[in-house]
Design an enzyme around this catalytic site. Structure first.
Site, PDB file in Angstrom:
ATOM      1  CB  ALA A  65      -0.894  -0.024   1.230  1.00 57.41           C
ATOM      2  N   GLY A 108       0.715  -4.894   0.870  1.00 58.84           N
ATOM      3  CA  GLY A 108      -0.453  -4.968  -0.002  1.00 58.84           C
ATOM      4  C   GLY A 108      -0.162  -5.638  -1.332  1.00 58.84           C
ATOM      5  CD  GLU A 111      -2.292  -7.333   2.879  1.00 58.59           C
ATOM      6  OE1 GLU A 111      -1.933  -6.186   2.527  1.00 58.59           O
ATOM      7  OE2 GLU A 111      -2.903  -7.567   3.926  1.00 58.59           O
ATOM      8  CD  GLU A 131       1.665  -5.359   5.574  1.00 57.38           C
ATOM      9  OE1 GLU A 131       2.499  -6.241   5.856  1.00 57.38           O
ATOM     10  OE2 GLU A 131       0.836  -5.471   4.660  1.00 57.38           O
TER      11      GLU A 131
HETATM   12  C1  HXC Z   1       5.048   4.419  -1.187  1.00 58.91           C
HETATM   13  C2  HXC Z   1       6.973   3.457  -1.962  1.00 58.91           C
HETATM   14  C3  HXC Z   1       6.617   2.221  -1.408  1.00 58.91           C
HETATM   15  C4  HXC Z   1       5.377   2.145  -0.712  1.00 58.91           C
HETATM   16  C5  HXC Z   1       8.523   1.990  -2.364  1.00 58.91           C
HETATM   17  N1  HXC Z   1       8.160   3.264  -2.543  1.00 58.91           N
HETATM   18  N2  HXC Z   1       7.611   1.332  -1.672  1.00 58.91           N
HETATM   19  N3  HXC Z   1       6.196   4.538  -1.846  1.00 58.91           N
HETATM   20  N4  HXC Z   1       4.636   3.266  -0.636  1.00 58.91           N
HETATM   21  N5  HXC Z   1       4.935   1.003  -0.180  1.00 58.91           N
HETATM   22  C6  HXC Z   1       8.901   4.319  -3.252  1.00 58.91           C
HETATM   23  C7  HXC Z   1      10.089   4.806  -2.468  1.00 58.91           C
HETATM   24  O1  HXC Z   1       9.696   5.750  -1.503  1.00 58.91           O
HETATM   25  C8  HXC Z   1      10.940   5.412  -3.547  1.00 58.91           C
HETATM   26  O2  HXC Z   1      10.426   6.659  -3.923  1.00 58.91           O
HETATM   27  C9  HXC Z   1      10.687   4.465  -4.718  1.00 58.91           C
HETATM   28  O3  HXC Z   1       9.451   3.798  -4.439  1.00 58.91           O
HETATM   29  C10 HXC Z   1      11.769   3.420  -4.877  1.00 58.91           C
HETATM   30  O4  HXC Z   1      11.921   2.750  -3.626  1.00 58.91           O
HETATM   31  P1  HXC Z   1      13.350   2.572  -2.907  1.00 58.91           P
HETATM   32  O5  HXC Z   1      13.086   2.320  -1.462  1.00 58.91           O
HETATM   33  O6  HXC Z   1      14.266   3.701  -3.252  1.00 58.91           O
HETATM   34  O7  HXC Z   1      13.881   1.264  -3.627  1.00 58.91           O
HETATM   35  P2  HXC Z   1      14.840   0.121  -3.034  1.00 58.91           P
HETATM   36  O8  HXC Z   1      15.944   0.755  -2.252  1.00 58.91           O
HETATM   37  O9  HXC Z   1      15.146  -0.758  -4.166  1.00 58.91           O
HETATM   38  O10 HXC Z   1      13.924  -0.674  -1.972  1.00 58.91           O
HETATM   39  C11 HXC Z   1      12.779  -1.378  -2.411  1.00 58.91           C
HETATM   40  C12 HXC Z   1      11.916  -1.801  -1.177  1.00 58.91           C
HETATM   41  C13 HXC Z   1      11.578  -0.525  -0.353  1.00 58.91           C
HETATM   42  C14 HXC Z   1      12.653  -2.811  -0.339  1.00 58.91           C
HETATM   43  C15 HXC Z   1      10.646  -2.451  -1.740  1.00 58.91           C
HETATM   44  O11 HXC Z   1      11.062   0.483  -1.222  1.00 58.91           O
HETATM   45  C16 HXC Z   1      10.574  -0.759   0.725  1.00 58.91           C
HETATM   46  O12 HXC Z   1      10.875  -1.307   1.776  1.00 58.91           O
HETATM   47  N6  HXC Z   1       9.321  -0.327   0.509  1.00 58.91           N
HETATM   48  C17 HXC Z   1       8.244  -0.408   1.469  1.00 58.91           C
HETATM   49  C18 HXC Z   1       7.759  -1.829   1.590  1.00 58.91           C
HETATM   50  C19 HXC Z   1       6.636  -1.920   2.626  1.00 58.91           C
HETATM   51  O13 HXC Z   1       6.849  -1.606   3.802  1.00 58.91           O
HETATM   52  N7  HXC Z   1       5.456  -2.313   2.195  1.00 58.91           N
HETATM   53  C20 HXC Z   1       4.290  -2.435   3.068  1.00 58.91           C
HETATM   54  C21 HXC Z   1       3.491  -1.168   3.004  1.00 58.91           C
HETATM   55  S1  HXC Z   1       2.098  -1.213   4.099  1.00 58.91           S
HETATM   56  P3  HXC Z   1      11.251   8.026  -3.679  1.00 58.91           P
HETATM   57  O14 HXC Z   1      10.419   9.047  -4.381  1.00 58.91           O
HETATM   58  O15 HXC Z   1      11.287   8.202  -2.204  1.00 58.91           O
HETATM   59  O16 HXC Z   1      12.593   7.782  -4.287  1.00 58.91           O
HETATM   60  C22 HXC Z   1       0.983  -2.215   3.297  1.00 58.91           C
HETATM   61  C23 HXC Z   1      -0.306  -2.651   3.916  1.00 58.91           C
HETATM   62  C24 HXC Z   1      -0.893  -1.650   4.804  1.00 58.91           C
HETATM   63  O17 HXC Z   1       1.171  -2.603   2.229  1.00 58.91           O
HETATM   64  C25 HXC Z   1      -2.126  -2.228   5.386  1.00 58.91           C
HETATM   65  C26 HXC Z   1      -2.237  -1.914   6.837  1.00 58.91           C
HETATM   66  C27 HXC Z   1      -2.998  -0.631   7.100  1.00 58.91           C
END
Ligand code: HXC
Length: 257
Positions: A65, A108, A111, A131
């Site tokens: 998400a 997400g 999911e 998460e």
């Molecule tokens: C918004 C995201 C994002 C996310 C990545 N980006 N994941 N933006 N939401 N979930 C964005 C980054 O901010 C960045 O933008 C760009 O995508 C590239 O990501 P990087 O981190 O620079 O890439 P990398 O170093 O290769 O790392 C990849 C990654 C990391 C390991 C996937 O991005 C990461 O950990 N992302 C979050 C994963 C996560 O926690 N997902 C769960 C979300 S919560 P900018 O502009 O900053 O360069 C969820 C459910 C919620 O899904 C439901 C409960 C309420």
């Protein structure tokens, strides 16, 4: 098409939705959710479509998400907006849906893959529910679908630690049905989708419904549901054709496909 965060293509009886927010690794913001659900419902309503593929880029299926969009929301925003509810419509499509996963399938994204009927992973795919590291936990079905897919032990391990697992581990625990070389993912997914899409559409609908009943009810009720639905296939011309073709040693020509 009029979509900004996805691309929709059709090839024969297969419709493909490609998530296309590369700068955010296909993070599922509200616009993308709305567009995916709208495109999927349109394909689902199309009698010319027998299978739907959902895929992302080589680098990311979806990294979750959209954290930036969620960060400022209050409890009231989430509850009153029933955040993520539109995904329930995606999970209730009648057409078989195949996820083709390469790269990150996190939160997400994992999911969304689990809302699909089968998941085919590239060697490069990485699955996880991170998460917990954000101070939340899976909110688009992950606590339920991951547990049903892989059992409590692995689900708790992934959801409580937030670690990711490789495509091979996902295969070993039963989250995905196949792992293929990354460069072959789209081709292999297209072949599986085309194979499914050639079957009789009403039979595909009934089959998907029957299998999914396993997650909703007791064994006895599920078997009863299966029996009644199975009997109902005998009302279909395609059932007559399918069995008739076998007996006559020819390929079935289904009407409803
Ligand atoms: C918004 C995201 C994002 C996310 C990545 N980006 N994941 N933006 N939401 N979930 C964005 C980054 O901010 C960045 O933008 C760009 O995508 C590239 O990501 P990087 O981190 O620079 O890439 P990398 O170093 O290769 O790392 C990849 C990654 C990391 C390991 C996937 O991005 C990461 O950990 N992302 C979050 C994963 C996560 O926690 N997902 C769960 C979300 S919560 P900018 O502009 O900053 O360069 C969820 C459910 C919620 O899904 C439901 C409960 C309420």
């Amino acid at each position: 098409s009029s979509y900004e965060t996805i691309q929709v293509t059709r090839e024969g009886r297969v419709g493909t939705i490609t998530l296309d927010r590369p700068k955010a690794l296909n993070a599922l913001n509200a616009q993308l959710m709305t567009e995916v659900v709208a495109a999927a419902e349109e394909l689902d309503a199309d009698r010319g479509i027998g299978a739907i593929v959902v895929t992302g880029s080589e680098r990311a299926f979806a990294a979750g998400a959209d954290i930036k969009e969620m960060a400022a929301q209050s409890y009231a925003d989430m509850a009153l907006g029933d955040w993520f509810a539109a995904w329930d419509r995606f999970a209730n499509l009648r057409t078989p849906v195949i996820a083709g996963v390469s790269g990150h399938a996190l939160g997400g994204g994992c999911e969304l893959a689990m809302m699909c009927d089968l998941v085919i992973a590239a060697e490069s795919a990485r699955f996880g529910q991170p998460e917990i590291n954000l101070g939340v936990f899976p909110g688009i079905g992950g606590t339920q679908r991951l547990t049903r897919a892989v059992g409590k032990a692995v689900a708790m391990d992934l959801i409580l630690t937030g670690r990711t697992m490789t495509a091979q581990e996902a295969l070993a625990v039963g989250l995905v049905s196949r792992v293929v070389p990354t460069e072959e993912l789209l081709q292999q997914v297209a072949e599986v989708a085309a194979t499914i899409a050639e079957k009789s559409l009403p039979v595909l609908y009934a089959t998907k419904e029957a299998v999914n009943r396993a997650f909703e009810t007791t064994l006895a009720e599920g078997v009863k549901f299966e029996r009644r639905t199975f009997h109902a296939t005998f009302a279909l011309e395609d059932r007559t054709e399918g069995m008739g073709a076998f007996v006559e040693k020819r390929t079935a020509e289904f009407k409803h496909r």
